[in-house]
Design a protein around this motif. Sequence first.
Motif, mmCIF file in Angstrom:
data_model
loop_
_atom_site.group_PDB
_atom_site.id
_atom_site.type_symbol
_atom_site.label_atom_id
_atom_site.label_comp_id
_atom_site.label_asym_id
_atom_site.label_seq_id
_atom_site.Cartn_x
_atom_site.Cartn_y
_atom_site.Cartn_z
ATOM 1 N N ASP A 133 -1.968 3.105 -2.056
ATOM 2 C CA ASP A 133 -0.950 2.853 -3.066
ATOM 3 C C ASP A 133 0.303 2.291 -2.405
ATOM 4 O OD1 ASP A 133 1.587 4.249 -4.675
ATOM 5 O OD2 ASP A 133 0.004 3.469 -5.978
ATOM 6 N N GLU A 134 0.759 1.141 -2.889
ATOM 7 C CA GLU A 134 1.889 0.476 -2.239
ATOM 8 C C GLU A 134 3.193 1.252 -2.397
ATOM 9 O OE1 GLU A 134 2.183 -3.534 -3.533
ATOM 10 O OE2 GLU A 134 0.210 -4.124 -2.724
ATOM 11 N N ALA A 135 3.310 2.028 -3.462
ATOM 12 C CA ALA A 135 4.545 2.773 -3.699
ATOM 13 C C ALA A 135 4.633 4.028 -2.834
ATOM 14 C CB ALA A 135 4.665 3.142 -5.174
ATOM 15 N N THR A 136 3.538 4.784 -2.759
ATOM 16 C CA THR A 136 3.559 6.066 -2.033
ATOM 17 C C THR A 136 3.001 5.965 -0.620
ATOM 18 O OG1 THR A 136 1.356 6.725 -2.813
ATOM 19 C CG2 THR A 136 3.250 7.262 -4.227
ATOM 20 N N GLN A 178 -5.263 6.324 -3.273
ATOM 21 C CA GLN A 178 -5.447 6.583 -4.691
ATOM 22 C C GLN A 178 -6.832 6.130 -5.115
ATOM 23 O OE1 GLN A 178 -2.466 5.069 -7.384
ATOM 24 N NE2 GLN A 178 -1.327 6.983 -7.256
#
Length: 332
Positions: free
Chosen positions: A321-324, A328
């Motif tokens: 996941d690029e945000a966290t 995922q």
Amino acid sequence: MVFSWNLWSTVVGQGRFQCENKMVLVLNGVLQDDCPLNTTSLFLQHPVYRDHANQLLSIPTKTVGPIGLLYVRQREMAAVAPHDKNVTIIGSDDATTCIIVVVRHSGSGAVALAHLDGAGTDEAVSAMVTRVQELGIGYPEGRIELQLIGGFRDQKGYSEDLFYNIMQAFHKHPLEIDLTQACVMDLNTTVRGDINWPIIYGVGVNVKNGDIFPATFPDKGPDLPLRQARSFTGGQTVLDIYDSNVGMLRIGPFNYDPLRGVDLWLAQSDEFLLQHLSTSPEVEPPTFAMQLRSTLRYIQDNQFPAVTVFPDNRPHYYRRDEATGCWQLVRY
């Protein structure tokens, strides 16, 4: 760490071996005709490995978080190239009598790592070398470097037998393999209260530059009880858990036989489980019993994973996941 229904029968059944005179391992830069009789003679004949081990042991243990981590557990392997944007560190821990094997291509920097306990060793070694060769296509030529970390002077000699099992597998490989690190057995053993303990339980490899360091991994990634259930119930293969073509963690599909008496095992004390389901009960990490109970409960709830976990016979894929920065599950 080893908890398995067929507790170490694989390693013990094979026992030690004598190498034939066709060694393709390179020790201290020299192609060898004969295999060292044991780790003691290896370190006596090639003291440079003692120096290399001491250098590794002098590095403080790092606690590595989940962001950018590709964690490999027992009876698993993975391979990754430096340019892979999804992985910064590849590593494994909780190794007592097990040995963590790192294979690296010096030209491309591609790294394969496996956590071996004696099951599926020959196939894993062949797969690791093949994977780093494939990931090295188009890069400058280089050597295949081998690093062995983990295992200690345990009472029953499991680690010593496993070390030779691994050495034999690389010995049979047609390519020259350059052993650059052997932080195993006596070099990874300390004494506390008249009991031998491993010094290093885990290592990480920075895939961008090849640096290796002692490490612990509180977050071991997704599907951990499922992955542990596979080896606990006797799965003899070493599972490749990373698809570098798409940059995704890949678990399964696989099946295992139902396990009888799970309720009885879960009713036992932590000490009972430790004494009966570990090859090294005196020196296991404090999380051993907790992880084992989690695995047993998972097996209890999923006696037929081909039906309950992989009903469509497809792997579980996880994308970074690029945000966290964490894995995922990919929904199809």
